[in-house]
Motif scaffolding. Structure first.
Motif, PDB file in Angstrom:
ATOM      1  N   TYR A 124     -23.381  -9.036  -7.438  1.00 22.46           N
ATOM      2  CA  TYR A 124     -24.001  -8.552  -8.665  1.00 22.46           C
ATOM      3  C   TYR A 124     -25.518  -8.515  -8.500  1.00 22.46           C
ATOM      4  N   TYR A 125     -26.101  -7.398  -8.920  1.00 23.93           N
ATOM      5  CA  TYR A 125     -27.556  -7.281  -8.990  1.00 23.93           C
ATOM      6  C   TYR A 125     -27.899  -7.126 -10.465  1.00 23.93           C
ATOM      7  N   GLY A 126     -28.225  -8.251 -11.090  1.00 28.06           N
ATOM      8  CA  GLY A 126     -28.436  -8.296 -12.531  1.00 28.06           C
ATOM      9  C   GLY A 126     -27.521  -9.340 -13.127  1.00 28.06           C
ATOM     10  N   GLN A 127     -26.940  -9.034 -14.261  1.00 36.91           N
ATOM     11  CA  GLN A 127     -26.077  -9.985 -14.962  1.00 36.91           C
ATOM     12  C   GLN A 127     -24.773 -10.199 -14.191  1.00 36.91           C
ATOM     13  N   SER A 128     -24.364 -11.452 -14.030  1.00 40.15           N
ATOM     14  CA  SER A 128     -23.092 -11.757 -13.377  1.00 40.15           C
ATOM     15  C   SER A 128     -21.946 -11.519 -14.354  1.00 40.15           C
ATOM     16  N   LEU A 129     -20.844 -10.979 -13.847  1.00 39.00           N
ATOM     17  CA  LEU A 129     -19.680 -10.671 -14.666  1.00 39.00           C
ATOM     18  C   LEU A 129     -18.482 -11.473 -14.184  1.00 39.00           C
ATOM     19  N   LYS A 130     -17.545 -11.685 -15.076  1.00 39.46           N
ATOM     20  CA  LYS A 130     -16.285 -12.303 -14.679  1.00 39.46           C
ATOM     21  C   LYS A 130     -15.352 -11.208 -14.163  1.00 39.46           C
ATOM     22  N   HIS A 131     -14.668 -11.465 -13.072  1.00 42.66           N
ATOM     23  CA  HIS A 131     -13.732 -10.473 -12.548  1.00 42.66           C
ATOM     24  C   HIS A 131     -12.519 -11.167 -11.941  1.00 42.66           C
ATOM     25  N   PHE A 132     -11.435 -10.438 -11.833  1.00 41.20           N
ATOM     26  CA  PHE A 132     -10.223 -10.948 -11.196  1.00 41.20           C
ATOM     27  C   PHE A 132      -9.489  -9.775 -10.547  1.00 41.20           C
ATOM     28  N   TYR A 133      -8.473 -10.105  -9.768  1.00 40.79           N
ATOM     29  CA  TYR A 133      -7.797  -9.111  -8.949  1.00 40.79           C
ATOM     30  C   TYR A 133      -6.320  -9.020  -9.316  1.00 40.79           C
ATOM     31  N   GLU A 134      -5.773  -7.808  -9.191  1.00 43.75           N
ATOM     32  CA  GLU A 134      -4.339  -7.589  -9.311  1.00 43.75           C
ATOM     33  C   GLU A 134      -3.887  -6.738  -8.120  1.00 43.75           C
ATOM     34  N   PHE A 135      -2.673  -7.018  -7.639  1.00 43.83           N
ATOM     35  CA  PHE A 135      -2.141  -6.326  -6.472  1.00 43.83           C
ATOM     36  C   PHE A 135      -0.825  -5.644  -6.838  1.00 43.83           C
ATOM     37  N   SER A 136      -0.497  -4.590  -6.120  1.00 43.63           N
ATOM     38  CA  SER A 136       0.728  -3.823  -6.402  1.00 43.63           C
ATOM     39  C   SER A 136       1.944  -4.418  -5.725  1.00 43.63           C
ATOM     40  N   VAL A 137       1.832  -5.614  -5.181  1.00 43.73           N
ATOM     41  CA  VAL A 137       2.963  -6.283  -4.536  1.00 43.73           C
ATOM     42  C   VAL A 137       3.293  -7.541  -5.317  1.00 43.73           C
ATOM     43  N   PRO A 138       4.518  -8.064  -5.195  1.00 44.54           N
ATOM     44  CA  PRO A 138       4.870  -9.297  -5.918  1.00 44.54           C
ATOM     45  C   PRO A 138       3.950 -10.451  -5.538  1.00 44.54           C
ATOM     46  N   SER A 139       3.672 -11.310  -6.492  1.00 44.48           N
ATOM     47  CA  SER A 139       2.775 -12.441  -6.224  1.00 44.48           C
ATOM     48  C   SER A 139       3.346 -13.389  -5.182  1.00 44.48           C
ATOM     49  N   SER A 140       4.689 -13.372  -5.005  1.00 48.72           N
ATOM     50  CA  SER A 140       5.293 -14.223  -3.980  1.00 48.72           C
ATOM     51  C   SER A 140       4.881 -13.814  -2.575  1.00 48.72           C
ATOM     52  N   ASP A 141       4.383 -12.573  -2.431  1.00 49.33           N
ATOM     53  CA  ASP A 141       3.920 -12.087  -1.133  1.00 49.33           C
ATOM     54  C   ASP A 141       2.426 -12.297  -0.938  1.00 49.33           C
TER      55      ASP A 141
ATOM     56  N   LYS B  77       5.705   1.532  -1.493  1.00 46.66           N
ATOM     57  CA  LYS B  77       4.640   2.320  -2.103  1.00 46.66           C
ATOM     58  C   LYS B  77       3.321   1.910  -1.453  1.00 46.66           C
ATOM     59  N   PRO B  78       2.294   2.760  -1.534  1.00 46.42           N
ATOM     60  CA  PRO B  78       0.996   2.371  -0.961  1.00 46.42           C
ATOM     61  C   PRO B  78       0.500   1.055  -1.555  1.00 46.42           C
ATOM     62  N   LEU B  79      -0.227   0.297  -0.755  1.00 50.57           N
ATOM     63  CA  LEU B  79      -0.782  -0.978  -1.185  1.00 50.57           C
ATOM     64  C   LEU B  79      -2.039  -0.723  -2.021  1.00 50.57           C
ATOM     65  N   LEU B  80      -1.997  -1.156  -3.284  1.00 54.58           N
ATOM     66  CA  LEU B  80      -3.105  -0.943  -4.211  1.00 54.58           C
ATOM     67  C   LEU B  80      -3.713  -2.282  -4.611  1.00 54.58           C
ATOM     68  N   ILE B  81      -5.035  -2.286  -4.769  1.00 53.69           N
ATOM     69  CA  ILE B  81      -5.752  -3.466  -5.236  1.00 53.69           C
ATOM     70  C   ILE B  81      -6.607  -3.049  -6.430  1.00 53.69           C
ATOM     71  N   CYS B  82      -6.415  -3.738  -7.537  1.00 56.05           N
ATOM     72  CA  CYS B  82      -7.172  -3.442  -8.753  1.00 56.05           C
ATOM     73  C   CYS B  82      -8.131  -4.600  -9.031  1.00 56.05           C
ATOM     74  N   ILE B  83      -9.417  -4.289  -9.190  1.00 55.89           N
ATOM     75  CA  ILE B  83     -10.420  -5.292  -9.555  1.00 55.89           C
ATOM     76  C   ILE B  83     -10.821  -5.040 -11.001  1.00 55.89           C
ATOM     77  N   ILE B  84     -10.641  -6.054 -11.851  1.00 53.50           N
ATOM     78  CA  ILE B  84     -10.894  -5.930 -13.283  1.00 53.50           C
ATOM     79  C   ILE B  84     -12.128  -6.752 -13.645  1.00 53.50           C
ATOM     80  N   PHE B  85     -13.088  -6.099 -14.294  1.00 58.16           N
ATOM     81  CA  PHE B  85     -14.321  -6.761 -14.699  1.00 58.16           C
ATOM     82  C   PHE B  85     -14.310  -6.964 -16.215  1.00 58.16           C
ATOM     83  N   VAL B  86     -14.804  -8.123 -16.653  1.00 51.14           N
ATOM     84  CA  VAL B  86     -14.823  -8.472 -18.073  1.00 51.14           C
ATOM     85  C   VAL B  86     -16.270  -8.655 -18.511  1.00 51.14           C
TER      86      VAL B  86
END
Length: 770
Positions: free
Chosen positions: A695-712, A731-740
């Protein structure tokens, strides 16, 4: 089934206005399973009391058709069709209700929560849906991409919420007719993202027992249980001194000594805080049968050979009894050798029983030793108390010459397929500890010998077969091939390897070793070395016969199969180490000696393991080696094989991801993703992913979600993830980064990254193409 139409479904109509055929059908269905009793019990007056008493219900039951008698009474009471509809709705008798009520399309989904929802560790995560529609809609909840087979209600409830439950939840809502056909397109709920609420650690179970009295040499175990998030780290203290190298909730000393006695406590901590446990008092008493000073019970002895040559191996053992911990130091022609491996030696030390200590020395004679024409070996012993002892010297004469083979053999290319199955999902076999670790450490040694290694873990049957076929496509005439399997095994007319999805020990559930042998030998290699590191327990149940379904492979020279153990015996593993076979294999596999000699040294080492090991594990070989070939033979590296090697490199390739930059609220966000194969870039069906968010400026909270089961998914540290079972990707491997937004948590932004099909996932090994 005939349903009422038009005015026959008017809720304000009286029952005597409803078509007689419809009412007769309703009566018949109410008589089934005494459904009329449910309806009668549901009839409640304005005062909250039941309309029909027990006596009334008895009179109905004596009628030829109790339901007809009940509906006749409804007519007398001027109950409308709408009233009957409500009664059937209250009794959940929808199969009857559909006869007298108009269909209603699915309405909008109203849900109790959506978006990001924080849940405390071990609390209940819950979301409720309310959807209008008739016939009543059906629900199917999904976690990530996986349907939750037991979650088919409008309410999703997850008890004892933990990190494994974190992720995206969705619900599919649909209406079906009585034949099971969809009445319209299904609708989906809004996603709910359950995340663990951060909290300081709390002890759920204090370290136990509060006091323990053990003998010297006994195992000491102190365990505790905690809850909290994020990840908890543990620090143990003995008599207020920090214990090094113990960072888990369990403190283990395999062989306790006097110095392990005292007061123990544990401090559990994470980013949110820390908590200290109750104290545990441990008393360690001396073993009356073991002496206070080191006493040699087995002297090293000269091997039964008149003389040895350069490169020849020597194995010596020294055994001591003492109540204190012992350190062994071997002196080889005045060269100091301690525990561990070196270019010319391997020392293993330990304790076998209370007060008994042992040390093995394996070494080979060098050119430096030959100049002295002999090797003099002694063992120095020292206890933690400071007492010492010295063994009798072993003098080994050296004969002139060198037994090392002439380097006349070369491989065209060298290939290795290493499979380790640890996590068994269905079969009544326990999970194993070390196969995944074994295949990685073997690959490291084989890579030093210029083998191209395909290393995969935890394969289902179709994936297992697919990997073998894929691997064999690269083998050509005059290649060297190594195949290793670590996991559960079964023996009958053939040897069978057990995939992780096997539900029973039957032929169609397992993989025949003859199948592997046949697939490899058909490619005409100059050397084939196969090692099934598995138990060979005999299956004698006639109902589970594992008849040989694969014909024996066509015989070829220079095949060697090293079984980890003999027929009907076990292959053992060591927690936090390697399997017994791999432990000795990695000591010798890189040596420039014939394969047959290397295998002999492995078997010799296992023979000198403690009695509890060598009684249960007796390696066995099957070979027709006619050449003095070695796994260390060099490669030809032909120019014509360049396209093949290029295809191999593409097989294991991972799509690179560009640097990403975005302005979010009051901050510039830079995202960098670094990917590689897991376990030091070795494991082909696991991906190591490093995510750097700056972050350049205000820090944000973020977390990740993946398109595969959490057991993997496994997390190491804050921003490093391991994604397992790539071979199962559909299916293709997807990674989602969510910012709050920190000022308003309801404001969120998400960014999706597409990794495609990394490494062997692009081969779609899960498809059955047999």
């Amino acid at each position: 089934m005939v349903m009422a139409e038009g005015p026959m479904r008017d809720p304000d109509a009286f029952l005597d206005d409803v078509d007689g055929y419809i009412l007769t059908t309703v009566e018949e269905m109410l008589d089934e399973d005494d459904n009329w009793r449910k309806v009668a019990s549901a009839c409640v007056g304005h005062n909250g009391l039941r309309i029909y008493s027990g006596h009334d219900v008895t009179l109905f039951s004596r009628s030829h058709s109790p339901s007809a008698a009940l509906l006749k009474d409804f007519v007398k009471r001027n109950i409308t069709l709408g009233g009957l509809q409500q009664l059937l709705e209250d009794c959940q008798l929808h199969s009857i209700l559909v006869l007298i009520k108009k269909p209603e399309p699915l309405g909008e989904i109203h849900q109790s929560s959506e978006g990001l929802v924080s849940v405390h560790h071990l609390d209940v995560a819950k979301v409720e849906l309310n959807v209008a529609g008739f016939p009543p809609p059906q629900y199917q909840w999904y976690f990530q991409e996986t349907p939750l087979l037991d979650e088919k209600a409008a309410t999703l409830e997850i008890k004892d919420f933990s990190a494994k439950n974190e992720g995206i939840y969705l619900c599919m809502v649909q209406r079906l007719d009585q034949e099971g056909n969809m009445l319209e397109e299904p609708i989906w709920s809004k996603p709910v993202i359950f995340r663990m609420q951060q909290s300081a650690p709390q002890f759920v179970v204090q370290p136990y027992p509060e006091k323990e009295v053990i003998n010297v040499g006994d195992q000491l175990i102190i365990s505790c249980e905690t809850k909290g998030h994020p990840e908890i780290t543990y620090t143990w203290y003995l008599n207020n001194e920090k214990v090094p190298n113990v960072k888990t909730s369990q403190y283990v000393v395999l062989h306790a000594e006097i110095c392990n006695a005292g007061c123990y406590r544990c401090v559990a901590s994470n980013e949110e805080g820390q908590v200290e446990s109750a104290k545990v008092f441990v008393q360690v008493v001396p073993n009356e049968n073991a002496p206070d000073h080191p006493e040699i019970t087995q002297q090293p002895e000269c091997p039964a050979c008149e003389s040895f040559a350069i490169d020849q191996g020597i194995l010596l053992k020294c055994e001591v009894r003492c109540i204190h911990k012992i350190t062994f130091t071997w002196m080889v022609n005045n060269r100091r050798v301690t525990d561990g491996q070196g270019p010319t030696h391997d020392v293993t030390s330990g304790s076998t029983e209370k007060g008994s200590h042992w040390s093995y020395l394996q070494c080979r004679i060098t050119q430096e030793d030959s100049a002295l024409q002999k090797v003099v070996i002694v063992c120095l012993i020292e206890s933690t108390k400071g007492d010492t002892a010295i063994s009798r010297p072993v003098v080994i004469p050296i004969r002139a010459g060198n037994i090392s083979k002439n380097r006349q053999y070369k491989a065209r290319n060298k290939w290795a397929l290493l499979i380790g199955n640890s996590k068994y999902a269905q079969m009544k076999m326990k999970d194993l500890i070390v196969p995944t670790k074994d295949i990685v450490v073997l690959a490291q040694e084989l890579k030093k010998l210029h083998y191209r290694c395909l290393v995969v873990a935890n394969l289902k049957k179709m994936e297992f077969i697919g990997v073998v076929k894929l691997f064999c496509q690269f083998i050509q005439d005059h290649d060297y091939v190594v195949f290793y399997y670590g996991g559960h095994g079964i023996s009958q007319q053939d040897e069978f390897m057990v995939p992780v999805d096997a539900s029973s020990a039957e032929e169609d559930q397992c993989i025949s070793l003859s199948f592997i042998q046949q697939m490899i030998l058909e490619r005409n290699p100059d050397l084939c070395y196969i090692t099934p590191d598995m138990c060979r327990h005999f299956v004698d149940d006639p109902g589970r016969s594992l008849a040989r379904s694969v014909p024996p492979a066509k015989a070829r020279r220079n095949l060697l199969i090293l079984y980890a153990t003999s027929f009907s015996l076990s292959a053992l593993e060591q927690p936090r180490q390697n399997s017994i076979l791999v432990k000795h294999l990695i000591r010798h596999i890189a040596k420039e000696i014939p394969l047959t000699e290397m295998v002999r040294m492995v078997m010799e080492g296992i023979k000198h393991e403690p009695k509890r090991v060598h009684d249960w594990q007796v390696p066995e070989i099957l070979t027709n080696m006619s050449d003095m070939r070695s796994l260390a033979d060099p490669c030809l590296e032909l120019h014509e094989d360049a396209p093949l090697i290029s295809s191999w490199n593409k097989l294991l390739a991972i799509r690179p991801l560009p640097r990403f930059q975005k302005r979010l609220w009051n901050s510039d966000v830079v995202i960098e993703l670094h990917t590689s194969l897991a376990d030091r870039k070795i494991l082909a069906n696991a991906l190591e992913l490093g995510i750097a968010v700056t972050y350049y400026g205000q820090s944000l909270k973020h977390f990740y979600e993946f398109s595969v089961p959490s057991s993997d998914i496994e997390q190491y540290g804050t921003h490093i993830y391991r994604i397992n079972n790539l071979q199962a990707l559909q299916k293709p491997l997807l990674i989602c980064i969510i910012f709050v937004n920190p000022s308003d948590p309801q404001l969120q932004e998400s960014f999706m990254f597409d990794l495609g099909f990394p490494s062997i996932s692009k081969e779609k090994l899960w498809i059955n193409d047999l």
